[in-house]
Each structure stands twice: as structure tokens, then as C-alpha cells.
Design an enzyme around this catalytic site. Structure first.
Site, PDB file in Angstrom:
ATOM      1  N   LYS A   1      65.462  29.857  16.529  1.00  0.00           N
ATOM      2  CA  LYS A   1      65.792  29.598  15.120  1.00  0.00           C
ATOM      3  C   LYS A   1      64.556  29.050  14.394  1.00  0.00           C
ATOM      4  O   LYS A   1      63.647  28.516  15.022  1.00  0.00           O
ATOM      5  CB  LYS A   1      66.955  28.596  15.022  1.00  0.00           C
ATOM      6  CG  LYS A   1      68.178  28.958  15.859  1.00  0.00           C
ATOM      7  CD  LYS A   1      68.810  30.289  15.492  1.00  0.00           C
ATOM      8  CE  LYS A   1      70.259  30.434  15.882  1.00  0.00           C
ATOM      9  NZ  LYS A   1      70.542  31.123  17.145  1.00  0.00           N
TER      10      LYS A   1
HETATM   11  C1  LIG Z   1      72.171  30.901  17.736  1.00  0.00           C
HETATM   12  C2  LIG Z   1      73.548  30.995  17.236  1.00  0.00           C
HETATM   13  C3  LIG Z   1      74.580  30.215  17.761  1.00  0.00           C
HETATM   14  C4  LIG Z   1      74.436  29.415  19.016  1.00  0.00           C
HETATM   15  O1  LIG Z   1      73.519  28.398  18.957  1.00  0.00           O
HETATM   16  P1  LIG Z   1      72.940  27.787  20.321  1.00  0.00           P
HETATM   17  O2  LIG Z   1      72.145  26.620  19.842  1.00  0.00           O
HETATM   18  O3  LIG Z   1      72.089  28.840  20.961  1.00  0.00           O
HETATM   19  O4  LIG Z   1      74.078  27.387  21.173  1.00  0.00           O
HETATM   20  C5  LIG Z   1      75.833  30.272  17.166  1.00  0.00           C
HETATM   21  N1  LIG Z   1      76.064  31.070  16.115  1.00  0.00           N
HETATM   22  C6  LIG Z   1      75.101  31.850  15.591  1.00  0.00           C
HETATM   23  C7  LIG Z   1      75.430  32.702  14.412  1.00  0.00           C
HETATM   24  C8  LIG Z   1      73.819  31.867  16.150  1.00  0.00           C
HETATM   25  O5  LIG Z   1      72.891  32.684  15.668  1.00  0.00           O
END
Ligand SMILES: *Cc1c(COP(=O)(O)O)cnc(C)c1O
Length: 387
Positions: A181
Site C-alpha cells: 500500500k
Molecule cells: C490490502 C487489502 C486488504 C487487506 O489488508 P492486509 O493489511 O493485507 O490484511 C483488505 N482489503 C483491501 C481492499 C485491500 O486491498
């Protein structure tokens, strides 16, 4: 090699300075000083008072569902990362899918009411690619039917909606700070709420339900994060403006180079300031998308099909046809976008894509149209050329 994303990394010396303080204190996890400092800095940067830093973005969604006491059916989007659906199922609820808007790829509020039943308790929507949903329309429906609203805002760091962080909306919003992210703490996530009461409930749940060393407010889980990851967050937060600005510049460069693409880009919400979390292209056809992906892979450029498949097709849910989503997932591709990507890399990516789409299939002449000349019996004639 060009991957779809690369994590932002701060200067190693900056991270080491924080690590040295961890060594001095010998306090590694459990609400340490760096974690508290990160929470404060996030409150300041985002302008949100009630937030908790947790171990990842998936547990953030699960905490939100638990803390709101959600049961039964949850209306959700088929177009998101699998964690949006799996969290609903993991918490013992039933996902009920509502198709997406063909322009924004977010859940279509006009279709939500038809999916509400007496079992419905909540709406869990994703702001896909960091582009906010139609928040006002969703809230109006939720108010009318007394439903809770959770936003999976995993992609939204840095996006503002009506001059506020988009995390400020819904009963609870959740974020992911995973390495992929744009703002990350290696692994990590957060929950945001306007309600001090909900915050307190989630703070207890984050730490096994403890409300004192020997007392418990209820069942909890281990959703804590640690000092090392908080340190990464503190380092990265110092660079957030530069990260956002680079992504904005690169995205505009893409738009310019791809203006004649046989495809389109998501329609962005007019009330927001965008964070350019991803660079998705919805190609006109699945074949064109596949050809572009292959062509790029030949040059060691790796895109990702965010999101494929439709969550409404997972084998562990009530599989439902979602005509718009089922079509979009086949044609959408996210192009590489990260801090150290250069405009030269980007020009190469765009050149390859435009070359694929402008390539004309050679028309093979029908056999009888080929004037057979015994001399070129073994040769194939295409468009007048002999090969
Ligand atoms: C990355 C993501 C998650 C999960 O986040 P993590 O920190 O990897 O557990 C949930 N929802 C969306 C839309 C994502 O892109």
C-alpha cells in the site's frame, strides 16, 4: 524487472535511529512508545481523533464487524480484495453481493435497497483504488434501514472526501498499511471511528479483551502491532507528501500517454482529492487486456489483475451473477505504479500497450483465393506478402 508495485523504503539510517531507541528501552510490543507516537502522528496527519493501529488491514475489518455486533447478512461489493469477503465469512456472517457502478467500480447504491432483507444488519463497502464510494447515498440508505456502515478503506491513505480524510466516514473505516500500500508499516492496519465508545471496545478487543491486567471486558483477539513496524510507519509518514506527489505526476503521465487507449479509466469522485493509489485500465476487450499483459510480461513488466475473480464467484459464498462486475473483472488490469518508477519506464510500458492495440490481425486469404503457383506451394501468402 518492473513489478506492479515496490514498497517505499525510508533511509536505512532513519529506521536504525528508531531501532536503537528500541534497544535502549527493550520494549518491543504491547502499546509501546513508538506505537503511541505513530497513533498520535496519524491522528494529526489525518485529522481523526479516534483511531487504533492494529496488526493488519484484515483484522481491522474483523474487529469492526465484531465491535459493531454485526450478524446475519452483510451487503457488500463483489469487486474488492478477497479480505473484504473473507472477513465477513470469518465472522460468521453472510455476504450478500450488490453489483458495482460501471464507471467507478464501487458498489452501486441504486441497487442496495433491493438486496436488503430482514436479516440485513450492515453494509461493508470498499473505496476501490482509493476512489470514494457514493458515501452520501450509502449513508442515507443505512439511516433509513438502520444498518451499520463499514468502509474497507484499505487503499485510501491520503484521499480526502469533502476536505476530510475519507477514513472519517461510516461507523468504522479500516485501513491497511501492508507493504504494497502507498503508506505502509511492513504489515499493519488501522480502524477509525467517530465514536469514543466503539474505540474503547475495539481497544479492548485488540488486546485479548483485557481491561486491566487481571480483568476482561469480553472475548478479544491479538490484533496488536509492534514497535518495529511503528518505527517503519514513523519513517514513512515523513515522506507521505512526496509519495503522493510522485504518484500524481506518474499517473498524469500515464493519462497523457494512454489518451488513445482502447479502454477507459475509473471515473473519479468529484468531491475528493485523490491519492492515486493504483493505475487501473479497463480495456475494451478481454483479449486486448490479455495481449497487453503478455506483451508486458515479455519485457519483464508485471501488472496485476486487481481484482480477479469477482468475490461473488468464490466457492465458499452464495455464488451470484453480477453482470457488471463479472464483465469488469475480465478486462481490468493495474499497471505498475510506485515511487521509484521513472517516466522512461512508464513510456516503455505505454509504448508496448499502444503497439499491441494498434497491431492489425493479418487477414489470411481463403485457400481458393490463393493463386497457386507450384513454386510456392509450401509458402503461406498473407495480405499479398509471401513468408
Ligand atoms: C490490502 C487489502 C486488504 C487487506 O489488508 P492486509 O493489511 O493485507 O490484511 C483488505 N482489503 C483491501 C481492499 C485491500 O486491498
Amino acid at each position: 524487472m518492473i513489478p506492479v508495485t515496490k514498497p517505499f523504503l525510508p533511509k536505512a539510517e532513519d529506521f536504525k535511529r528508531y531501532v536503537d531507541t528500541i534497544w535502549e528501552r527493550q520494549w518491543l510490543t504491547n502499546n509501546g512508545p513508538l506505537l503511541n507516537e505513530l497513533e498520535l502522528k496519524l491522528q494529526e496527519y489525518l485529522g481523526i481523533k479516534h483511531l487504533l493501529y492494529v496488526s493488519n488491514g484484515t483484522i481491522a475489518i474483523q474487529l469492526a464487524i465484531k465491535a459493531l455486533g454485526i450478524q446475519g447478512e452483510v451487503i457488500t461489493t463483489p469487486f474488492s480484495y478477497v479480505a473484504t469477503t473473507s472477513s465477513i465469512v470469518w465472522e460468521g456472517c453472510t455476504p450478500v453481493y450488490v453489483d458495482i457502478d460501471p464507471e467507478t467500480f464501487n458498489i452501486d447504491p441504486a441497487k442496495i435497497e433491493a438486496a436488503i432483507t430482514p436479516e440485513t444488519t450492515a453494509i461493508l463497502a470498499t473505496h476501490v483504488y482509493g476512489n470514494p464510494c457514493d458515501i452520501d447515498a450509502i449513508q442515507a440508505i443505512a439511516d433509513k434501514h438502520q444498518l451499520k456502515v463499514i468502509y474497507d478503506a484499505a487503499h485510501c491513505f491520503g484521499t480526502t472526501y469533502k476536505n476530510k480524510s475519507v477514513f472519517a466516514y461510516g461507523d468504522i473505516s479500516t485501513a491497511s498499511f501492508h507493504a504494497t500500500k502507498l503508506f505502509h508499516t511492513i504489515e499493519g492496519g488501522a480502524v477509525f471511528t467517530k465514536s469514543p465508545k466503539l474505540l474503547k471496545i475495539m481497544a479492548g478487543m485488540r488486546n485479548f479483551g483485557h481491561n486491566g491486567p487481571e480483568s476482561f471486558s469480553g472475548p478479544g483477539i491479538n490484533a496488536k502491532n509492534c514497535e518495529f513496524r511503528a518505527a517503519m510507519g514513523l519513517c514513512n509518514l515523513k515522506h507521505i507528501e512526496e509519495i503522493l506527489e510522485t504518484r500524481r505526476k506518474l499517473s498524469y503521465h500515464y493519462f497523457k500517454r494512454l489518451k488513445n487507449i482502447k479502454g477507459k479509466f475509473p471515473k473519479l469522485n468529484a468531491d475528493m482529492d485523490y491519492n492515486f493509489a493504483y493505475f487501473p485500465v479497463l480495456f475494451d476487450s478481454e483479449v486486448l487486456m490479455q495481449q497487453c499483459m503478455k506483451k508486458l510480461e515479455g519485457a519483464k513488466i508485471y501488472c496485476r489483475r486487481y481484482f480477479y475473480p469477482s468475490l461473488s464467484s468464490l466457492h465458499y459464498v452464495n455464488q451470484t451473477a453480477m453482470p457488471i462486475c463479472d464483465d469488469v473483472v475480465k478486462r481490468i488490469l493495474c499497471l505498475p505504479l510506485y515511487h521509484t518508477l521513472t517516466t522512461a519506464d512508464l513510456d516503455l510500458i505505454c509504448r508496448l500497450i499502444m503497439r499491441v492495440q494498434n497491431y492489425q490481425e493479418p487477414v489470411l486469404l481463403k485457400r481458393k483465393e490463393i493463386k497457386t503457383n507450384p513454386a510456392d506451394n509450401n509458402l503461406q501468402r498473407i495480405n499479398g506478402h509471401t513468408f
